[in-house]
Design a protein around this motif. Structure first.
Motif, short mmCIF file in Angstrom:
data_model
loop_
_atom_site.label_atom_id
_atom_site.label_comp_id
_atom_site.label_asym_id
_atom_site.label_seq_id
_atom_site.Cartn_x
_atom_site.Cartn_y
_atom_site.Cartn_z
N SER A 33 0.99 -1.30 -0.01
CA SER A 33 -0.01 -0.08 -0.05
C SER A 33 0.90 1.44 0.19
CB SER A 33 -0.98 -0.16 1.29
OG SER A 33 -0.06 0.09 2.67
N ARG A 34 0.16 2.29 -0.60
CA ARG A 34 0.89 3.68 -0.66
C ARG A 34 0.48 4.57 0.80
NH1 ARG A 34 -1.40 5.41 -6.12
NH2 ARG A 34 -3.10 4.95 -4.97
N HIS A 35 1.38 5.64 0.93
CA HIS A 35 1.25 6.53 2.01
C HIS A 35 -0.20 7.13 1.73
CE1 HIS A 35 4.92 6.34 3.80
NE2 HIS A 35 5.60 6.48 2.61
N PRO A 36 -1.09 7.11 2.79
CA PRO A 36 -2.32 7.85 2.71
C PRO A 36 -2.14 9.36 2.83
CG PRO A 36 -2.05 6.87 5.12
CD PRO A 36 -0.95 6.56 3.95
N LEU A 37 -3.04 10.02 1.94
CA LEU A 37 -2.68 11.62 2.10
C LEU A 37 -4.07 12.18 2.20
CD1 LEU A 37 -0.82 13.67 -0.39
CD2 LEU A 37 -3.04 14.03 -0.10
N LEU A 38 -4.30 12.81 3.06
CA LEU A 38 -5.64 13.42 3.53
C LEU A 38 -5.87 14.87 3.30
CD1 LEU A 38 -8.47 13.19 5.14
CD2 LEU A 38 -6.96 13.87 7.24
N LEU A 39 -6.67 15.13 2.39
CA LEU A 39 -6.87 16.47 1.90
C LEU A 39 -7.93 17.11 2.82
CD1 LEU A 39 -7.86 15.93 -2.01
CD2 LEU A 39 -5.83 16.97 -0.84
N GLN A 59 -1.57 9.07 -8.39
CA GLN A 59 -0.70 8.21 -9.06
C GLN A 59 0.45 7.86 -7.97
OE1 GLN A 59 -1.00 7.70 -12.30
NE2 GLN A 59 -2.79 8.68 -12.06
N ALA A 60 0.46 8.53 -6.88
CA ALA A 60 1.48 8.14 -5.74
C ALA A 60 0.89 7.78 -4.44
CB ALA A 60 2.50 9.07 -5.57
N PHE A 61 -0.22 8.31 -4.08
CA PHE A 61 -0.65 8.12 -2.63
C PHE A 61 -2.27 7.48 -2.74
CE2 PHE A 61 1.89 12.30 -3.29
CZ PHE A 61 2.66 11.73 -2.37
N ASP A 62 -2.45 7.20 -1.72
CA ASP A 62 -4.12 6.67 -1.38
C ASP A 62 -4.55 7.85 -0.83
OD1 ASP A 62 -3.71 4.02 -2.29
OD2 ASP A 62 -3.12 3.31 -0.26
N VAL A 63 -5.56 8.61 -1.72
CA VAL A 63 -5.86 9.93 -1.23
C VAL A 63 -7.30 9.86 -0.56
CG1 VAL A 63 -6.55 12.10 -2.24
CG2 VAL A 63 -4.87 10.74 -3.35
N THR A 99 -5.29 2.25 7.61
CA THR A 99 -4.30 1.68 6.70
C THR A 99 -2.95 1.39 7.41
OG1 THR A 99 -3.34 4.22 6.88
CG2 THR A 99 -4.93 3.90 5.11
N GLY A 100 -2.74 1.59 8.63
CA GLY A 100 -1.65 1.32 9.28
C GLY A 100 -0.54 2.42 9.31
N SER A 101 -0.76 3.57 8.79
CA SER A 101 0.11 4.64 8.76
C SER A 101 -0.67 6.01 9.01
CB SER A 101 0.65 4.65 7.47
OG SER A 101 1.55 5.88 7.07
N ALA A 102 0.34 6.73 9.89
CA ALA A 102 -0.33 8.21 9.85
C ALA A 102 -0.38 8.96 8.46
CB ALA A 102 0.55 9.00 10.85
N PRO A 103 -1.49 9.72 8.23
CA PRO A 103 -1.63 10.38 6.93
C PRO A 103 -0.68 11.55 6.72
CG PRO A 103 -3.34 10.92 8.32
CD PRO A 103 -2.82 9.83 9.14
N ILE A 104 -0.36 11.87 5.40
CA ILE A 104 0.12 12.88 5.30
C ILE A 104 -1.00 14.02 4.86
CG2 ILE A 104 1.40 14.35 3.23
CD1 ILE A 104 2.34 11.16 2.42
N ALA A 105 -0.91 15.06 5.53
CA ALA A 105 -2.00 16.30 5.49
C ALA A 105 -1.62 17.23 4.15
CB ALA A 105 -2.22 16.89 6.88
N MET A 106 -2.66 17.50 3.40
CA MET A 106 -2.35 18.64 2.41
C MET A 106 -3.58 19.33 2.59
SD MET A 106 -2.23 18.59 -1.94
CE MET A 106 -0.51 17.72 -1.75
N ALA A 107 -3.27 20.61 3.37
CA ALA A 107 -4.31 21.40 4.06
C ALA A 107 -4.61 22.73 3.03
CB ALA A 107 -4.12 21.39 5.58
N TYR A 108 -5.62 23.25 2.43
CA TYR A 108 -5.48 24.41 1.72
C TYR A 108 -6.29 25.42 2.40
CZ TYR A 108 -7.64 27.23 -2.08
OH TYR A 108 -7.96 28.46 -2.71
N SER A 109 -5.72 26.51 2.34
CA SER A 109 -6.27 28.02 2.67
C SER A 109 -6.61 27.97 4.19
CB SER A 109 -7.55 28.31 1.96
OG SER A 109 -7.93 29.63 2.06
N TYR A 110 -8.02 28.09 4.49
CA TYR A 110 -8.40 27.99 6.05
C TYR A 110 -8.34 26.61 6.59
CZ TYR A 110 -11.95 28.15 9.95
OH TYR A 110 -12.41 27.95 11.03
N GLY A 111 -8.15 25.48 5.58
CA GLY A 111 -8.08 24.33 6.06
C GLY A 111 -6.69 24.03 6.90
N ALA A 112 -5.47 25.01 6.25
CA ALA A 112 -4.46 24.83 6.74
C ALA A 112 -4.18 25.48 8.37
CB ALA A 112 -3.35 26.01 5.96
N ALA A 113 -5.02 26.69 8.54
CA ALA A 113 -5.03 26.84 10.05
C ALA A 113 -5.70 25.75 10.92
CB ALA A 113 -6.17 28.01 10.02
N ILE A 114 -6.57 24.99 10.49
CA ILE A 114 -7.07 23.67 11.19
C ILE A 114 -6.06 22.67 11.17
CG2 ILE A 114 -8.85 21.92 11.02
CD1 ILE A 114 -10.73 23.64 9.31
#
Length: 265
Positions: A33-39, A59-63, A99-114
């Motif tokens: 499995s690939r790294h999970p990425l959380l938007l 193409q590279a992550f489980d989104v 997934t067995g892995s801490a997700p990568i966070a990709m946070a946009y705009s106000y989501g980044a503050a969160i």
């Protein structure tokens, strides 16, 4: 599915489409499995309106993605940064368990503050954190934002903004009215939240920023001010990029993610 405990609506990007996740105790643990990425979406927005970006990231992550309270299919009232951070912490924990892995966070705009507030609650919640055009400084507050506080013009401005933001929230009358209410509430809260966000040293964490040089919502001065507040030094710029990087510069975001996460390979 809507989690009855926390009112969460969470998705996974599969076969070029979003599917709601059933957290029924089944694990996706797989040595291949690939790294999970959380938007983490901004405002106005929702978990399934990201343009081409999820397809490219797939193409590279489980989104994964989700609807914050007040947005998309999450029919509960919008919250402030604190409440949203608690929700994001719970969602990231569920993704990790699944997934067995801490997700990568990709946070946009106000989501980044969160996302930043979530890191302050638990520094290990994300494997890495990518902030896209982050709202993390009072310098990101402009005259347009202040209109939302006006009793007469605020509701009308939120409605007009939602009507012209169907690309990010959906096109139905219900989605527009839902967004109108949530946008105004979050915008009013944000005036106070950005001003009161305490300084915090996150320099030891894997946090990187991508922003546009022509962004009038989170302008360069707000990026530098916020980066200083959180002791962040990894900043990349999209020359001529506006605030709509996920929709207009998705290729730049994917390249940025590849560089920022090269240490994970």
């Amino acid at each position: 599915m809507v989690d009855s405990a926390r009112n969460e609506v969470i998705y996974r990007f599969i076969d070029r489409n979003w599917r709601q996740v059933e957290f029924d105790g089944k694990s996706l643990l797989d040595p291949q499995s690939r790294h999970p990425l959380l938007l983490v979406h901004g405002q106005p927005g929702c978990g399934t309106k990201w343009g081409r970006l999820p397809m490219q990231l797939d193409q590279a992550f489980d989104v994964y993605s989700y609807d914050r309270p007040g947005w998309g299919r999450n029919r509960f009232g919008a919250k402030g940064v604190e409440g949203n951070a608690a929700d994001l912490l719970a969602i990231a924990s569920k993704v990790q368990k699944l997934t067995g892995s801490a997700p990568i966070a990709m946070a946009y705009s106000y989501g980044a503050a969160i996302a930043l507030r979530t890191l302050e609650l638990d520094a290990s919640v994300f494997l890495s954190t990518l902030l896209i055009a982050p709202a993390m400084s009072p310098l990101a507050i402009n005259r347009y934002d202040r209109i939302f506080t006006n009793r007469a013009l605020g509701p009308l401005t939120a409605l007009i903004t939602s009507i012209f933001s169907t690309k990010y929230i959906g096109t139905t009358i219900r989605e527009i009215l839902h967004s109108t209410k949530s946008l105004r509430l979050e915008a009013i809260n944000l005036l106070t939240e950005l001003a009161e966000m305490p300084s915090s040293d996150l320099s030891q964490l894997q946090v990187a920023i991508l922003a546009g040089t022509a962004d009038f919502v989170t302008p360069p001065e707000s990026i530098y001010d916020g980066a200083k507040k959180f002791s962040l030094t990894s900043i990349e710029w999209v020359n001529g990029g506006s605030h709509l990087l996920p929709w207009k510069n998705s290729d730049a975001i994917v390249s940025f993610a590849e560089r920022a996460l090269s240490h994970l390979k």
